[in-house]
Write a protein that holds these residues in place. Structure first.
Motif, PDB file in Angstrom:
ATOM      1  N   SER A  24      -8.180  -0.408   2.074  1.00 52.36           N
ATOM      2  CA  SER A  24      -7.592  -1.543   2.681  1.00 52.36           C
ATOM      3  C   SER A  24      -8.941  -1.854   1.915  1.00 52.36           C
ATOM      4  N   GLY A  25      -8.430  -4.014   0.979  1.00 51.68           N
ATOM      5  CA  GLY A  25     -10.081  -3.789   0.613  1.00 51.68           C
ATOM      6  C   GLY A  25      -8.960  -5.006   0.088  1.00 51.68           C
ATOM      7  N   PRO A  26     -10.193  -6.671  -0.139  1.00 50.98           N
ATOM      8  CA  PRO A  26      -9.604  -7.694  -0.471  1.00 50.98           C
ATOM      9  C   PRO A  26      -8.694  -7.699  -1.941  1.00 50.98           C
ATOM     10  N   SER A  27      -8.242  -8.434  -2.027  1.00 46.65           N
ATOM     11  CA  SER A  27      -8.019  -8.907  -3.782  1.00 46.65           C
ATOM     12  C   SER A  27      -8.132  -8.964  -4.348  1.00 46.65           C
ATOM     13  N   GLY A  28      -8.473  -7.983  -5.535  1.00 47.21           N
ATOM     14  CA  GLY A  28      -9.298  -7.739  -6.707  1.00 47.21           C
ATOM     15  C   GLY A  28     -10.040  -6.898  -6.426  1.00 47.21           C
ATOM     16  N   VAL A  29     -10.756  -5.773  -5.662  1.00 44.80           N
ATOM     17  CA  VAL A  29     -11.836  -5.572  -6.201  1.00 44.80           C
ATOM     18  C   VAL A  29     -11.309  -3.504  -6.031  1.00 44.80           C
ATOM     19  N   GLY A  30      -9.761  -3.666  -6.561  1.00 45.85           N
ATOM     20  CA  GLY A  30      -9.890  -2.768  -7.313  1.00 45.85           C
ATOM     21  C   GLY A  30      -8.848  -1.469  -6.305  1.00 45.85           C
ATOM     22  N   LYS A  31      -8.578  -1.583  -5.160  1.00 40.30           N
ATOM     23  CA  LYS A  31      -7.508  -0.173  -4.139  1.00 40.30           C
ATOM     24  C   LYS A  31      -7.036   0.063  -5.104  1.00 40.30           C
ATOM     25  N   VAL A 116      -6.764  -5.687   6.625  1.00 39.89           N
ATOM     26  CA  VAL A 116      -7.678  -5.307   7.950  1.00 39.89           C
ATOM     27  C   VAL A 116      -6.519  -5.197   8.874  1.00 39.89           C
ATOM     28  N   GLU A 117      -5.779  -5.878   9.403  1.00 45.11           N
ATOM     29  CA  GLU A 117      -5.436  -6.277  10.634  1.00 45.11           C
ATOM     30  C   GLU A 117      -4.057  -5.221  10.484  1.00 45.11           C
ATOM     31  N   GLY A 118      -3.398  -4.507   9.437  1.00 41.41           N
ATOM     32  CA  GLY A 118      -2.587  -3.652   9.328  1.00 41.41           C
ATOM     33  C   GLY A 118      -3.620  -2.609  10.105  1.00 41.41           C
ATOM     34  N   ALA A 119      -4.368  -2.036   9.559  1.00 40.43           N
ATOM     35  CA  ALA A 119      -5.119  -0.969   9.892  1.00 40.43           C
ATOM     36  C   ALA A 119      -5.953  -1.274  11.297  1.00 40.43           C
ATOM     37  N   VAL A 120      -5.827  -1.832  11.688  1.00 37.75           N
ATOM     38  CA  VAL A 120      -6.144  -2.175  13.206  1.00 37.75           C
ATOM     39  C   VAL A 120      -5.138  -1.975  14.174  1.00 37.75           C
ATOM     40  N   GLN A 121      -4.208  -2.212  13.761  1.00 38.82           N
ATOM     41  CA  GLN A 121      -2.340  -2.030  14.615  1.00 38.82           C
ATOM     42  C   GLN A 121      -2.448  -0.023  14.279  1.00 38.82           C
ATOM     43  N   ILE A 122      -2.613   0.011  13.318  1.00 39.90           N
ATOM     44  CA  ILE A 122      -2.402   1.291  12.880  1.00 39.90           C
ATOM     45  C   ILE A 122      -3.601   2.462  13.686  1.00 39.90           C
ATOM     46  N   LYS A 165     -13.939 -13.296   1.284  1.00 42.22           N
ATOM     47  CA  LYS A 165     -14.819 -13.327   2.466  1.00 42.22           C
ATOM     48  C   LYS A 165     -14.678 -13.085   4.369  1.00 42.22           C
ATOM     49  N   PHE A 166     -13.643 -13.357   4.577  1.00 41.01           N
ATOM     50  CA  PHE A 166     -13.253 -13.301   5.882  1.00 41.01           C
ATOM     51  C   PHE A 166     -12.745 -11.949   6.164  1.00 41.01           C
ATOM     52  N   GLU A 167     -11.853 -11.014   5.437  1.00 41.13           N
ATOM     53  CA  GLU A 167     -11.270 -10.086   5.637  1.00 41.13           C
ATOM     54  C   GLU A 167     -12.272  -9.076   6.046  1.00 41.13           C
ATOM     55  N   ILE A 168     -13.840  -8.517   4.830  1.00 37.19           N
ATOM     56  CA  ILE A 168     -14.455  -8.215   4.774  1.00 37.19           C
ATOM     57  C   ILE A 168     -15.674  -8.145   5.981  1.00 37.19           C
ATOM     58  N   ILE A 169     -15.529  -9.119   6.757  1.00 37.89           N
ATOM     59  CA  ILE A 169     -16.079  -9.742   7.358  1.00 37.89           C
ATOM     60  C   ILE A 169     -15.731  -8.885   9.266  1.00 37.89           C
TER      61      ILE A 169
END
Length: 208
Positions: A24-31, A116-122, A165-169
Motif C-alpha cells: 500500500s501507499g498513497p498516490s504518487g509514492v511509486g508503489k 489502508v482500509e483494505g489492508a486492515v480488512q485483509i 496525508k490521512f492515509e499515511i497517518i
C-alpha cells in the motif's frame, strides 16, 4: 538481472504454504512500480482488482483492473466473493477472493496492491498476510510527484494530497503493516521491498 522463473515452472513454497503480500501507499509514492518489480523478481501472482470506475485509454481490462458495473460489484460483495472492498472517490474497488485462495493453496506468492482500509480488512481475516506500506520522503516531495504526473487539475491533486496525508497517518496507527519503506530512491526502495519479501518467504519455508 531478471531472475523470474519461467511460467511453466512457477516458484512455490513447500507444503502449500503460500504467502499473501499486501503493498500500500498513497498516490504518487511509486508503489505500483515497486509492486511490479517484486512480482517479476519473486515470480509472484498479481491480484487484479475489480472496480466500477470508468476505464481509461491506457487501462487494459483484466490486467490493470477488471471493470464491472455497480450492480455486479454489489452482487459480488454481498455474496462474499470479495476478500476486501472500498469506495474511493465515488468508485468501488475490491479483491476477488477465489484467485487469492487458489494461489495461497498452491504455494504461490500472491500480491495485492490495495489501500489502508483494505489492508486492515485483509489483516483481520488473514493475520499471516505480510503487509508493506510505501512512504514518501516527506509531504512536499509527494505533492511534487503528484503534480509531475500531470494527469489532473490542481483541485483534484489537492484532494489526492489531503487523502494521502490521512492515509499515511492511518497506516502508522492501524497496526496492519509489518514493514514501512521510504521511497527516497526508487531503485533502493525496490531492492528493499524484494529483500523484505524474500526474507519473509524464506522464514515461511523454514517453518514448514
Amino acid at each position: 538481472m531478471n531472475t523470474r522463473t519461467p511460467p511453466d515452472t512457477p516458484t512455490k513454497l513447500p507444503g502449500g504454504a503460500g504467502l499473501l503480500l499486501v503493498i500500500s501507499g498513497p498516490s504518487g509514492v511509486g508503489k505500483t512500480t515497486i509492486t511490479h518489480h517484486v512480482e517479476q523478481q519473486l515470480d509472484g501472482v498479481f491480484s487484479v482488482s475489480v472496480t466500477t470506475r470508468p476505464k481509461t485509454e491506457t487501462d487494459v481490462d483484466g490486467r490493470d483492473y477488471t471493470f464491472i458495473t455497480v450492480d455486479d460489484f454489489k452482487r459480488r460483495r454481498d455474496a462474499g466473493e470479495l476478500l476486501e472492498w472500498a469506495e474511493v472517490f465515488g468508485n468501488f474497488y475490491g479483491t476477488p477472493r477465489k484467485p487469492v485462495d487458489e494461489a495461497i493453496a498452491n504455494g504461490r506468492l500472491m500480491i495485492l496492491e490495495i489501500d489502508v482500509e483494505g489492508a486492515v480488512q485483509i489483516k483481520r481475516i488473514l493475520p499471516e498476510a505480510f503487509c508493506v506500506f510505501v512512504l514518501p520522503p516527506n509531504e512536499q516531495v509527494l505533492l511534487k510527484r503528484l503534480r509531475k504526473r500531470a494527469r489532473e487539475d490542481e483541485a483534484v491533486i489537492q484532494k489526492r494530497f489531503a487523502k494521502a496525508k490521512f492515509e499515511i497517518i492511518r497506516a502508522w496507527e492501524c497496526g496492519a503493516y509489518d514493514q514501512f519503506i521510504v521511497n527516497r530512491d526508487l531503485d533502493h526502495a525496490v531492492k528493499e521491498a524484494i529483500s523484505l519479501v524474500r526474507e519473509r518467504m524464506e522464514r515461511g519455508m523454514s517453518d514448514v
